[in-house]
Scaffold this motif. Structure first.
Motif, mmCIF file in Angstrom:
data_model
loop_
_atom_site.group_PDB
_atom_site.id
_atom_site.type_symbol
_atom_site.label_atom_id
_atom_site.label_comp_id
_atom_site.label_asym_id
_atom_site.label_seq_id
_atom_site.Cartn_x
_atom_site.Cartn_y
_atom_site.Cartn_z
ATOM 1 N N ALA A 164 -8.109 2.303 0.774
ATOM 2 C CA ALA A 164 -7.363 1.870 -0.413
ATOM 3 C C ALA A 164 -5.987 1.522 -0.369
ATOM 4 C CB ALA A 164 -7.848 3.037 -1.546
ATOM 5 N N ASP A 165 -5.580 0.911 -1.427
ATOM 6 C CA ASP A 165 -3.952 0.572 -1.441
ATOM 7 C C ASP A 165 -3.342 1.782 -2.065
ATOM 8 O OD1 ASP A 165 -5.200 0.426 -4.105
ATOM 9 O OD2 ASP A 165 -3.981 -1.299 -4.695
ATOM 10 N N VAL A 166 -4.059 2.709 -2.699
ATOM 11 C CA VAL A 166 -3.193 3.790 -3.219
ATOM 12 C C VAL A 166 -4.060 5.234 -2.728
ATOM 13 C CG1 VAL A 166 -2.480 5.272 -4.993
ATOM 14 C CG2 VAL A 166 -2.505 2.847 -5.344
ATOM 15 N N VAL A 167 -3.320 5.970 -1.795
ATOM 16 C CA VAL A 167 -3.909 7.155 -1.097
ATOM 17 C C VAL A 167 -3.128 8.389 -1.475
ATOM 18 C CG1 VAL A 167 -4.789 8.327 0.944
ATOM 19 C CG2 VAL A 167 -4.890 5.704 0.609
ATOM 20 N N ILE A 168 -3.705 9.402 -1.923
ATOM 21 C CA ILE A 168 -3.137 10.828 -2.263
ATOM 22 C C ILE A 168 -3.573 11.726 -1.089
ATOM 23 C CG2 ILE A 168 -3.301 12.519 -3.973
ATOM 24 C CD1 ILE A 168 -3.628 10.505 -5.998
ATOM 25 N N ALA A 169 -2.770 12.486 -0.692
ATOM 26 C CA ALA A 169 -2.980 13.418 0.548
ATOM 27 C C ALA A 169 -2.285 14.661 0.287
ATOM 28 C CB ALA A 169 -2.710 12.775 1.905
ATOM 29 N N ARG A 201 0.804 -1.131 0.053
ATOM 30 C CA ARG A 201 0.072 0.151 0.095
ATOM 31 C C ARG A 201 0.975 1.250 -0.020
ATOM 32 N NH1 ARG A 201 -4.331 -0.207 4.644
ATOM 33 N NH2 ARG A 201 -5.261 1.411 3.129
ATOM 34 N N ILE A 202 0.281 2.343 -0.667
ATOM 35 C CA ILE A 202 1.133 3.411 -0.946
ATOM 36 C C ILE A 202 0.500 4.671 -0.652
ATOM 37 C CG2 ILE A 202 0.898 3.267 -3.416
ATOM 38 C CD1 ILE A 202 3.596 4.821 -3.839
ATOM 39 N N LEU A 203 1.122 5.565 0.163
ATOM 40 C CA LEU A 203 0.609 6.985 0.415
ATOM 41 C C LEU A 203 1.362 8.063 -0.269
ATOM 42 C CD1 LEU A 203 -1.082 9.304 1.902
ATOM 43 C CD2 LEU A 203 0.733 8.888 3.791
ATOM 44 N N ILE A 204 0.869 9.073 -0.981
ATOM 45 C CA ILE A 204 1.638 9.803 -1.923
ATOM 46 C C ILE A 204 1.078 11.284 -1.506
ATOM 47 C CG2 ILE A 204 2.135 10.730 -4.156
ATOM 48 C CD1 ILE A 204 0.687 8.114 -5.108
ATOM 49 N N GLY A 205 2.221 11.994 -0.847
ATOM 50 C CA GLY A 205 1.497 13.349 -0.248
ATOM 51 C C GLY A 205 2.166 14.503 -1.227
ATOM 52 N N PHE A 206 1.467 15.350 -1.652
ATOM 53 C CA PHE A 206 1.664 16.567 -2.601
ATOM 54 C C PHE A 206 1.829 17.924 -1.756
ATOM 55 C CE2 PHE A 206 0.571 13.094 -5.487
ATOM 56 C CZ PHE A 206 1.273 13.411 -6.424
ATOM 57 N N ASP A 207 2.766 18.569 -1.695
ATOM 58 C CA ASP A 207 2.745 19.921 -1.085
ATOM 59 C C ASP A 207 2.096 20.970 -1.700
ATOM 60 O OD1 ASP A 207 4.617 20.597 -3.204
ATOM 61 O OD2 ASP A 207 6.112 21.519 -1.878
ATOM 62 N N PHE A 208 0.963 20.778 -2.378
ATOM 63 C CA PHE A 208 0.349 22.170 -2.747
ATOM 64 C C PHE A 208 -1.211 21.945 -2.141
ATOM 65 C CE2 PHE A 208 0.500 19.053 -6.349
ATOM 66 C CZ PHE A 208 -0.766 18.772 -6.447
ATOM 67 N N ALA A 209 -1.928 22.893 -2.041
ATOM 68 C CA ALA A 209 -3.290 23.002 -1.785
ATOM 69 C C ALA A 209 -4.267 22.176 -2.509
ATOM 70 C CB ALA A 209 -4.041 24.610 -1.374
ATOM 71 N N PHE A 210 -5.031 21.082 -2.025
ATOM 72 C CA PHE A 210 -5.968 20.479 -3.001
ATOM 73 C C PHE A 210 -7.295 21.188 -3.356
ATOM 74 C CE2 PHE A 210 -4.371 15.778 -2.146
ATOM 75 C CZ PHE A 210 -2.972 16.147 -2.470
ATOM 76 N N CYS A 211 -7.494 22.296 -2.657
ATOM 77 C CA CYS A 211 -8.747 22.908 -3.157
ATOM 78 C C CYS A 211 -8.580 24.458 -2.495
ATOM 79 C CB CYS A 211 -9.923 22.175 -2.617
ATOM 80 S SG CYS A 211 -11.225 22.759 -3.446
ATOM 81 N N TRP A 212 -9.399 25.281 -2.836
ATOM 82 C CA TRP A 212 -9.266 26.504 -2.638
ATOM 83 C C TRP A 212 -10.454 26.897 -1.006
ATOM 84 C CZ3 TRP A 212 -7.982 24.686 -6.898
ATOM 85 C CH2 TRP A 212 -6.868 25.229 -7.487
ATOM 86 N N PRO A 213 -10.434 27.917 -0.621
ATOM 87 C CA PRO A 213 -11.503 28.246 0.540
ATOM 88 C C PRO A 213 -12.808 28.104 -0.042
ATOM 89 C CG PRO A 213 -9.481 29.919 0.374
ATOM 90 C CD PRO A 213 -9.530 29.216 -0.817
#
Length: 688
Positions: A209-214, A66-78
């Motif tokens: 899930a086996d693949v998670v994006i956060a 299982r893999i977690l992938i973290g991205f360093d930008f905002a996933f949405c706006w206010p």
């Protein structure tokens, strides 16, 4: 661990490929696995980065990881932008909207300013997007922050700690372009891999899930990066390396699952705005309503049960939330539910000392296999057909075996074991998760942790828990007669001790003279706490300055409770802090503190509403009780019957110490004679 591999991605909004030589402000990917950290990867374009991540997902899936992938930008706006553009308050709807409009070529060329300008033009006023690479282009995007009237918040809830607003597209520290170019790439990655996006796809729950994006924010771990950076190392490289490793460490300790539980978060966080992984979510304390102590219109005398119901309905937790080590959390109140981090047991194990074998019907004549299985020392091999292996209580059941026979039921002849028929398959084995399974809810929010609960936390793999901070309760006594040269103050030491016994922080305000200005000053000091207990001055006499001060500030409700002893109980809010004005008589003060103040304070502290559990026993006394008031008599148990203190006088303090609890007599009339069933409330029922 929930994840076998964790990637931390430092994104980039460059308009052209990054230099061939690794540099800052490019795309870096940190990698941490169960085995340890891998060398960070440097990629020159967004397209190359997403391709690399997709291939890594395939590798992890093929290996069953299982893999977690973290991205360093905002996933949405206010909140508000998604609805303005899509008609729906959903981040993923905005993802699809942007994916249909953003063009991001393989060489990093993009139309992000065109899309931002179109969004600004579709909204009222000026903005919300601002700052751009060229002053003379995209006229609907302000070059400087001259925005006005667009009607959208500046930050998301998760950005309140100081992150740059996601509206800024260019300039030092700007993050808006990363999001405009990152979100469409993630939309494609989600569609192509079936990955779950936390928290949007999970409803705020821990993902399965086996693949998670956060979404991540490496700035949370800035101190760790500064301490771990190597000589001449590119800062971005160190940042992703440390972030991936730290997230993996959190996962190993069980803390990552806790941080991914947003069950207490409002819908706009879970569905519309998102949350930064690694930032604990704390529901804001609910301020008390000004009418939280209000009585129904026309009420004069208030029955005890009505008073308690009003308190229960009017009070909400005000204590803050903090994270503590699970093994040090005894007596604390859970601020959020506790979920099991592991199965218990996590491997099938033997419930007895005996022999493990593969089940078959009928009497058994088996060869004894060499070796044994013990708790903490599993057998490294397989039990052969027709064989049995010595196994001890708590040992993992080895491969090839599915049943254990009790050693007392076996006849051993050299290396042969014989036992009669009648054993069932799986007998004497504790199956995996027999007690509880990973993810099960074990304890609810509001539960006060006891010693047995700490055993449960340890068994479940819970390293830390979110608990309420101790409620701060200020205590003061009023009266000119009190002090070293007058009547000893019996109330304050008693109440301060009660507060500490209930797991709260007691603040001693001392003895306050019968002067309005002194009472006001003491209440001002007490307002730095989260609740105030006063004794004396709660009635309507000339020297009852507590009630007078609260009344003058329009902050008083006098409850004439149908209770004996007690009756007048002053309730009010002083600078938003609840004040409980108890009677000055020590016996009445204790009764009112136990019956009324304790459940109210426990609720403010974050606990479930706590009613004392009484027991019914025969009376050993005689009393003709009149109707109209509930009575509490100082009592103790002798020879299985309830005895009461010889005098009911409220000034007889000795009776409080003589007693082991209170005898509760109902509101109506009652003729008590020896043998009459009565309710006894032991002091232990009040945590004394």
């Amino acid at each position: 661990m929930r994840f076998d591999t964790i990637l931390a991605v430092d994104w980039s909004a460059r308009n052209s490929p990054s230099p061939a030589k690794p540099t800052k402000d490019a795309i870096w990917i940190g990698i941490a696995t169960r085995e340890g950290a891998e060398e960070p990867v440097y990629l020159r374009t967004r397209a190359a980065a997403i391709d690399w991540i997709a291939r890594r997902i395939d590798v992890e899936r093929a290996a069953g990881r299982r893999i977690l992938i973290g991205f360093d930008f905002a996933f949405c706006w206010p909140r508000g932008l998604a609805r303005a553009l899509t008609g729906r308050d959903e981040a993923l709807a905005l993802w699809d909207w942007l994916a249909a409009r953003i063009e991001d070529a393989d060489d990093n060329a993009s139309n992000r300013f065109d899309v931002a300008e179109a969004i600004n033009a579709a909204l009222p006023g000026t903005g919300p997007f601002w700052s751009k690479s060229h002053r003379d282009r995209h006229p609907a995007i302000p070059y400087k922050d001259t925005r006005d009237g667009h009607g959208l918040p500046e930050r998301r809830a998760t950005d309140a700690g100081g992150a740059f607003p996601v509206w800024q597209l260019a300039g030092a520290g700007a993050v808006g372009s990363q999001s405009l170019l990152g979100v469409p790439r993630l939309a494609a990655l989600r569609a192509g891999t079936g990955a779950q996006v936390w928290p949007f796809d999970t409803g705020g729950q821990v993902p399965e899930a086996d693949v998670v994006i956060a979404e991540i924010y490496p700035g949370l771990f800035r101190d760790r990066v500064a301490a771990a950076i190597k000589t001449d190392e590119v800062p971005d490289r160190a940042q992703v390396r440390v972030t991936a490793t730290h997230l993996s460490d959190l996962d190993r300790k069980g803390d990552l699952a806790r941080l991914m539980d947003l069950s207490a978060a409002p819908r706009e966080v879970v569905v519309e705005e998102g949350w930064v992984l690694g930032l604990p979510f704390e529901a804001p304390a609910t301020p008390l309503r000004n009418d939280c102590f209000a009585l129904p219109p026309g009420v004069d005398w208030t029955p005890v049960d009505v008073a308690l119901d009003r308190l229960r309905a009017g009070l909400d937790p005000v204590a803050g939330i903090e994270s503590v080590a699970a093994d040090r959390a005894g007596g604390r109140i859970l601020a959020e539910p506790v979920h099991a981090v592991r199965d218990n047991p996590n491997v099938a194990n033997s419930a007895v000392d005996g022999y493990a074998f593969a089940f078959s019907e009928g009497p058994q004549d088996l060869a004894l296999q060499s070796g044994r299985a013990a708790a903490g020392a599993p057998f490294d091999g397989t039990v052969a057909p027709g064989h049995a292996l010595r196994i001890l209580t708590g040992a993992a059941v080895p491969e090839g075996a599915d049943t254990v026979v009790l050693q007392e039921d076996v006849t051993r002849d050299g290396d042969r074991l014989r036992f009669a028929a009648g054993l069932k398959r799986g007998r004497n084995i504790r199956p995996v998760a027999e007690d509880f399974a990973k993810g099960d809810t074990l304890l609810a929010a509001g539960h006060r942790l006891r010693a047995p609960d700490l055993a449960l936390l340890a068994a479940s793999g819970q390293a830390r828990v979110h608990v309420r901070a101790p409620l701060r309760v200020a205590v003061m006594s009023t009266g000119d007669e009190l002090g070293p040269d007058g009547t000893p103050d019996a109330n304050r030491p008693m109440l301060l001790s009660l507060i500490e016994r209930w797991g709260m922080q007691a603040i001693d305000l001392g003895i306050v003279p019968d002067r309005a200005e002194a009472v006001r000053a003491a209440l001002d000091r007490g307002a730095e706490a989260q609740a105030i207990l006063t004794t004396g001055g709660a009635s309507a006499g000339d020297e009852d300055h507590v009630s007078a001060t609260l009344r003058a500030a329009d902050a008083l409700t006098t409850w004439r409770i149908a209770v004996k002893p007690g009756r007048p109980l002053a309730m009010g809010l002083w600078r938003g802090v609840p004040v409980f004005g108890l009677p000055g008589n020590p016996v009445a003060a204790l009764v009112c503190a136990l019956i009324f103040a304790r459940p109210a304070l426990m609720r403010l502290a974050g606990a479930d509403w706590t009613a004392p559990q009484g027991i019914t026993l025969p009376a050993a006394f005689t009393k003709a009780k009149k109707p109209g008031r509930r009575e509490y008599l100082r009592a103790r148990i002798e020879d299985g019957a309830v005895h009461v203190y010889p005098s009911e006088g409220s000034g007889r303090i000795r009776g409080l110490s003589w007693a082991e609890g209170l005898c509760e007599l109902p509101d109506g009339a009652l003729d008590v004679t020896p043998g009459t069933p009565v309710t006894f409330l032991p002091y232990a029922a009040f945590d004394l």
